[in-house]
Scaffold this active site. Structure first.
Site, PDB file in Angstrom:
ATOM      1  NE  ARG A  67     -76.720 -24.723  29.693  1.00 30.44           N
ATOM      2  CZ  ARG A  67     -77.392 -24.511  28.587  1.00 30.44           C
ATOM      3  NH1 ARG A  67     -78.574 -25.089  28.389  1.00 30.44           N
ATOM      4  NH2 ARG A  67     -76.923 -23.711  27.648  1.00 30.44           N
ATOM      5  CG  ASP A 307     -81.589 -17.636  25.488  1.00 32.25           C
ATOM      6  OD1 ASP A 307     -81.568 -18.588  26.292  1.00 32.25           O
ATOM      7  OD2 ASP A 307     -81.671 -17.797  24.258  1.00 32.25           O
ATOM      8  CG  PHE A 325     -77.525 -22.910  18.504  1.00 34.08           C
ATOM      9  CD1 PHE A 325     -77.461 -21.820  17.650  1.00 34.08           C
ATOM     10  CD2 PHE A 325     -77.821 -24.157  17.966  1.00 34.08           C
ATOM     11  CE1 PHE A 325     -77.671 -21.972  16.280  1.00 34.08           C
ATOM     12  CE2 PHE A 325     -78.039 -24.320  16.604  1.00 34.08           C
ATOM     13  CZ  PHE A 325     -77.958 -23.219  15.763  1.00 34.08           C
ATOM     14  N   GLY A 326     -75.607 -20.700  22.039  1.00 35.97           N
ATOM     15  CA  GLY A 326     -75.830 -20.090  23.354  1.00 35.97           C
ATOM     16  C   GLY A 326     -74.658 -19.246  23.829  1.00 35.97           C
TER      17      GLY A 326
HETATM   18  O1  DOR Z   1     -78.834 -20.239  22.037  1.00 35.85           O
HETATM   19  C1  DOR Z   1     -79.589 -20.951  22.665  1.00 35.85           C
HETATM   20  N1  DOR Z   1     -79.166 -21.743  23.665  1.00 35.85           N
HETATM   21  N2  DOR Z   1     -80.886 -20.957  22.349  1.00 35.85           N
HETATM   22  C2  DOR Z   1     -81.739 -21.813  22.869  1.00 35.85           C
HETATM   23  O2  DOR Z   1     -82.888 -21.769  22.519  1.00 35.85           O
HETATM   24  C3  DOR Z   1     -81.299 -22.843  23.838  1.00 35.85           C
HETATM   25  C4  DOR Z   1     -80.074 -22.400  24.528  1.00 35.85           C
HETATM   26  C5  DOR Z   1     -79.401 -23.501  25.281  1.00 35.85           C
HETATM   27  O3  DOR Z   1     -80.063 -24.244  26.000  1.00 35.85           O
HETATM   28  O4  DOR Z   1     -78.167 -23.588  25.203  1.00 35.85           O
END
Ligand code: DOR
Length: 429
Positions: A67, A307, A325-326
């Site tokens: 980040r 990830d 997402f993440g």
């Molecule tokens: O869950 C995810 N988060 N998938 C992704 O492809 C990107 C990632 C993010 O950058 O937060």
């Protein structure tokens, strides 16, 4: 300064991984197998008794999000690499969805400078494939970033046309770097945020189809065959993707792939109505999970990557539909896989080390040992306690992220020490 690591089972790789009991000596930035003579002479300054512990080549994660620059409130190079050291990683590779996007040398340099200043462990970043990292804009200055990156990716977005991907593969091939693809065909998306499966139907959510992933993988393995590009697929999650890659490998395509611990352990029926169960690609069905485990066992899946994708508490507190997402992963990966794959007899500990340390180094030609054997440059090593029991409490994480679907889980196994170039970056005795 000499340190003796005594009595552990040490990972050797002679075609196949095995553990052999021996002592290691750290002398400055060099790690070597210690002879009994050295020990008799007592010429070391500290000694760790690692009986019943395992020493391995440090884990490598080829897929994390750190980040910085741009989104330091989610994570910084410092907090992300501290989390990596805590998780037993000696090298991690951050994806390029930061600001500015590392699409030329100047923009990449902003990130390289922070890495140089703040990283606790080795960090080798990605450059973007496209200028805006959006899978649609013109190609990035791949030649400008190539000498400093592990490869090229637009992770977070799929490359949306075959023509653009073919062009990118040709350039990557000429630069001798891999294309590392997040596969997601946006024309097959309908605003979904969890797997289009049973949980989604029963609870009235919008789904993400399996097809949106595997259609692009199928396209890309053809393009990799045509261009001769080295091609790696990120976070695979569907049974169809496993089959496509298995077939492509059989026909000689230069393809590899990774999946994440959450896809191997959870199914969509484990989802709860909370943002910590939301990531892209989503946790899929039991059939998909079983196909991924089969892919791990038969070598179709080459490596496990987390990830690790931290977001702020606020961004993750908006339920399934509205959260980002993440999920985070660096500090739980080993314990999860040790508990749920190794201790359940699905794979061996030697195979887990191969998936988390050896295969990523080999595939991406990364520095660090492939075997802790006399004569090898050992430098980056991790000590594992496979028996220690602990409960996942995000408040104890070193990452800034808190969102994990494994919160509250009781796990067995913990990294005890992480040494990078012979220096302890994390030590919990
Ligand atoms: O869950 C995810 N988060 N998938 C992704 O492809 C990107 C990632 C993010 O950058 O937060």
């Amino acid at each position: 300064m000499k340190t003796l690591l005594k009595g552990a089972k040490v990972f050797e790789n002679k075609g196949k991984g095995q553990f052999v009991k021996k002592d290691l000596l750290i002398d400055g930035d060099k790690v070597s197998v210690s002879s009994p003579d050295e020990q008799n002479s007592c010429l070391y300054d500290s000694l760790f008794d690692f009986r019943d512990k395992f020493i391995i080549p440090g884990f490598v994660d080829v897929h994390v999000h750190l980040r910085e620059p741009g989104f330091f409130y989610k994570e910084t190079i410092r907090t992300g690499t501290m989390a990596g050291a805590h998780g037993g990683y000696t090298m991690i590779c951050p994806m390029p969805n930061v600001k500015p996007a590392p699409n030329d040398f100047e923009n990449l340099k902003a990130q390289l400078d922070i890495i140089e200043k703040d990283a606790w462990i080795k960090v080798l970043p990605y450059g973007t494939i496209t200028r805006d990292g959006d899978g649609r804009s013109e190609l990035a200055d791949m030649e400008g970033t190539a000498p400093y990156v592990i490869g090229f990716s637009d992770d977070g977005r799929g490359v949306q046309t075959g023509d653009l991907m073919e062009e990118a593969m040709k350039v990557a091939k000429s630069l001798d770097k891999p294309i590392v693809a997040h596969c997601e065909d946006e024309s097959l998306l309908t605003g979904g945020y969890i797997h289009q499966g049973e949980y989604c139907r029963v609870h009235g959510h919008k789904g993400i189809s399996s097809e949106s992933e595997w259609v692009q993988v199928a396209r890309d393995v053809e393009l990799a065959a045509k261009t001769g590009c080295k091609y790696h697929v990120c976070h695979i999650s569907t049974k169809e993707t496993v089959d496509i890659i298995r077939q492509a490998k059989k026909s000689g395509v230069d393809v590899s792939c990774e999946t994440g611990p959450h896809y191997l352990i959870l199914t969509d029926m484990d989802i709860k109505e909370e943002g910590r169960f939301k990531m892209n690609p989503p946790i899929r069905s039991a059939e998909d999970r079983d196909a991924l485990i089969q892919g791990i066992k038969d070598g179709t899946i080459d490596m496990i990557a987390t990830d690790h994708a931290p977001h702020s508490v606020e961004e993750k507190s908006k339920g399934l539909e509205k959260s980002a997402f993440g999920i985070v992963g660096l500090e739980t990966a080993f314990a999860l896989l040790n508990t749920h794959l190794v201790n359940k007899g699905i794979i061996t500990i030697e195979e887990l080390v191969t998936l988390m340390s050896i295969n990523p180094r080999k595939r991406f030609r990364l520095p660090g040992p492939l075997s802790l054997t006399e004569g090898e440059k050992l430098c980056d090593i991790t000590v594992l306690d496979r028996e220690r029991e602990w409960t996942v409490d995000p408040e104890n994480f070193l990452t800034k992220g808190r969102a994990t679907p494994f919160e509250g889980w009781k796990l067995r196994g913990k990294p005890l020490a992480t040494f990078v170039d012979g220096r302890a970056k994390f030590l919990e005795i």
